[in-house]
Design an enzyme around this catalytic site. Structure first.
Site, PDB file in Angstrom:
ATOM      1  NE  ARG A  15      -8.660  -9.284   3.897  1.00  0.00           N
ATOM      2  CZ  ARG A  15      -7.952  -8.510   3.087  1.00  0.00           C
ATOM      3  NH1 ARG A  15      -7.523  -8.988   1.926  1.00  0.00           N
ATOM      4  NH2 ARG A  15      -7.656  -7.262   3.422  1.00  0.00           N
ATOM      5  CE  LYS A  75      -4.827  -3.960   4.371  1.00  0.00           C
ATOM      6  NZ  LYS A  75      -4.387  -3.708   2.981  1.00  0.00           N
ATOM      7  CE1 TYR A  94      -1.082  -8.627  -0.268  1.00  0.00           C
ATOM      8  CE2 TYR A  94      -2.864  -9.299   1.192  1.00  0.00           C
ATOM      9  CZ  TYR A  94      -2.209  -9.383  -0.024  1.00  0.00           C
ATOM     10  OH  TYR A  94      -2.689 -10.221  -0.996  1.00  0.00           O
ATOM     11  CG  HIS A  96      -0.099  -2.318   0.935  1.00  0.00           C
ATOM     12  ND1 HIS A  96       0.052  -2.590  -0.414  1.00  0.00           N
ATOM     13  CD2 HIS A  96      -0.992  -3.241   1.390  1.00  0.00           C
ATOM     14  CE1 HIS A  96      -0.714  -3.613  -0.752  1.00  0.00           C
ATOM     15  NE2 HIS A  96      -1.344  -4.036   0.317  1.00  0.00           N
ATOM     16  CD  GLU A 118       3.030  -5.124   0.175  1.00  0.00           C
ATOM     17  OE1 GLU A 118       3.583  -4.165   0.738  1.00  0.00           O
ATOM     18  OE2 GLU A 118       2.484  -6.063   0.796  1.00  0.00           O
ATOM     19  CB  ILE A 178      -4.371  -9.072 -11.291  1.00  0.00           C
ATOM     20  CG1 ILE A 178      -3.074  -9.794 -11.671  1.00  0.00           C
ATOM     21  CG2 ILE A 178      -5.360 -10.052 -10.659  1.00  0.00           C
ATOM     22  CD1 ILE A 178      -3.247 -10.930 -12.645  1.00  0.00           C
ATOM     23  NE  ARG A 203      -2.999  -7.642 -19.397  1.00  0.00           N
ATOM     24  CZ  ARG A 203      -3.451  -8.874 -19.232  1.00  0.00           C
ATOM     25  NH1 ARG A 203      -3.020  -9.858 -20.029  1.00  0.00           N
ATOM     26  NH2 ARG A 203      -4.322  -9.148 -18.288  1.00  0.00           N
ATOM     27  CB  SER A 220      -2.249   4.870 -20.832  1.00  0.00           C
ATOM     28  OG  SER A 220      -2.243   5.794 -19.770  1.00  0.00           O
ATOM     29  CG  LEU A 240       0.855  -2.895  -8.422  1.00  0.00           C
ATOM     30  CD1 LEU A 240       0.714  -2.342  -7.010  1.00  0.00           C
ATOM     31  CD2 LEU A 240       0.700  -4.400  -8.422  1.00  0.00           C
ATOM     32  CG  ASP A 270      -4.096  -1.494   0.200  1.00  0.00           C
ATOM     33  OD1 ASP A 270      -4.368  -0.936   1.274  1.00  0.00           O
ATOM     34  OD2 ASP A 270      -4.518  -2.603  -0.112  1.00  0.00           O
ATOM     35  CB  THR A 299      -6.964   0.691   2.625  1.00  0.00           C
ATOM     36  OG1 THR A 299      -7.459   0.524   3.964  1.00  0.00           O
ATOM     37  CG2 THR A 299      -6.722   2.169   2.350  1.00  0.00           C
ATOM     38  CG  MET A 301     -12.181  -2.274  -1.676  1.00  0.00           C
ATOM     39  SD  MET A 301     -12.058  -1.936  -3.463  1.00  0.00           S
ATOM     40  CE  MET A 301     -13.389  -2.951  -4.085  1.00  0.00           C
TER      41      MET A 301
END
Length: 370
Positions: A15, A75, A94, A96, A118, A178, A203, A220, A240, A270, A299, A301
């Site tokens: 990217r 990245k 990003y 992370h 992020e 998401i 949710r 959960s 997340l 990530d 990490t 994708m």
């Protein structure tokens, strides 16, 4: 402002941080854009398109980093890029940082203003710069998982959609955000039986309505998770906590009880991953086995579909790039609370609480430092 767009160097990262359309808008606003040679080539955005838009093509990454006041990437920088850090540089990408102590050290030592995609928030409190890549990764996770269920990739040899007379595969999606919603959408479209697990009952009610009762929603807890992953052919990890290390939802003991040849795709990798047996992999060497279970934990994708991913990402990031360029980082941080939320390091100080907690460091809110 002088904005630099270096070519990504992380393994198979294809990217690019700014598109030709973004360059045109920045140049029209009076800024200068330096683009490293072939930075956009793998996203089907060649140098001549950048030049036509008004960018200056630069031969080396070193010169892009050296001359730019703000570097816009995709990245997190890898170790060989740390030497380019310097005081006063603004890095927008990003990051992370939660599992990356060495990168955090390098950013703090060099006093870089590190703004992480992020953790930037919008007025509604959501994460608009993380959303498009979560959409891509969530959708990809199922098609990747379906491929790794094939025998040649070490899988059980299960076709997710089944055929008449043969039941479909079982997909367990952990997390109803998401990533999870998009994974469920694709898995359902492929004809799989889909179970989605989330802690938030409201949710789950929303998702039950969204999917018209066609997926199984499960509250959960460790008992339910263990049962669901034991029955699954494909497990998608999509949990997340913004900016923080992902919680280990699926334990080693749970993985040991899974079917041989089942597949795990941990999209949360990530941030350290939400599967205890997961560790980061690359597009060059994407998978490994634990207890006969195939793990795919790449990490980055979305880099596998760079044209789509670059366009989706820059649609979201570019308004922030334009504001940072127009106002300068300090003024933009002061004026825009959402951008301020994105600041993880500032003038040698760690400024994001979740990263500090994950790395057991001290931190200060950026509002006190600007």
């Amino acid at each position: 402002m002088i904005i630099g767009v270096p070519k990504e160097v992380k393994d198979h990262e294809s990217r690019v941080g700014v598109t030709p359309a973004g360059v045109k808008a920045l140049v029209e606003a009076g800024h200068k854009v330096l683009v490293e040679h072939d930075a956009g080539a793998l996203s089907a955005m060649p140098d001549d398109e950048y030049q036509s838009a008004g960018a200056e093509i630069v031969g080396s990454a070193y010169d892009v980093w050296r001359l730019a006041e703000m570097v816009v990437k995709v990245k997190e920088p890898v170790e060989k890029e740390y030497k380019n850090f310097r005081e006063g540089l603004v890095l927008f990408t990003y990051l992370h940082l939660a599992p990356l102590n060495d990168l955090t050290d390098a950013l703090l030592h060099s006093k870089v203003t590190g703004i992480a995609y992020e953790t930037v928030r919008d007025r509604a409190g959501t994460l608009p710069l993380l959303t498009p890549m979560s959409e891509v990764a969530g959708r990809m996770s199922v098609q990747v998982g379906a491929a790794y269920l094939e025998k040649e990739h070490g899988g059980r040899g299960v076709l997710l959609g089944g055929v008449p007379g043969v039941p479909p595969g079982n997909v367990c999606v952990i997390g109803g955000g998401i990533v999870g919603t998009n994974a469920a959408k694709i898995a359902l479209g492929m004809g799989a039986k889909v179970t989605l697990i989330d802690l938030n009952l409201n949710r789950l009610r929303e998702l039950d309505d969204i999917f018209g009762g066609r997926i199984y929603t499960v509250a959960s807890n460790s008992y339910n998770i263990e049962h669901a992953v034991r029955e699954a052919d494909l497990v998608i990890g999509g949990v997340l906590i913004p900016g923080a290390a992902a919680p280990k939802i699926v334990t080693k003991a749970m993985v040991a009880k899974m079917k041989k040849g089942a597949v795990i795709v941990d999209v949360a990798i990530d941030q350290g991953g939400c599967i205890e047996t997961a560790h980061p992999t690359t597009h060059s060497n994407p998978s490994y086995e634990v207890n006969g279970v195939v793990h795919y934990c790449v990490t980055n994708m979305p880099a596998a579909v760079p044209n789509t991913s670059t366009l989706a990402l820059t649609n979201a990031t570019f308004p922030c790039v334009l504001k940072l360029a127009r106002l300068g980082a300090n003024a933009a941080i002061s004026e825009d609370k959402g951008i301020a939320e994105g600041v993880n390091t500032f003038n040698g100080v760690l400024t994001y609480g979740a990263v500090a907690q994950a790395q057991k460091r001290e931190w200060q809110a950026v509002a006190k430092l600007v």
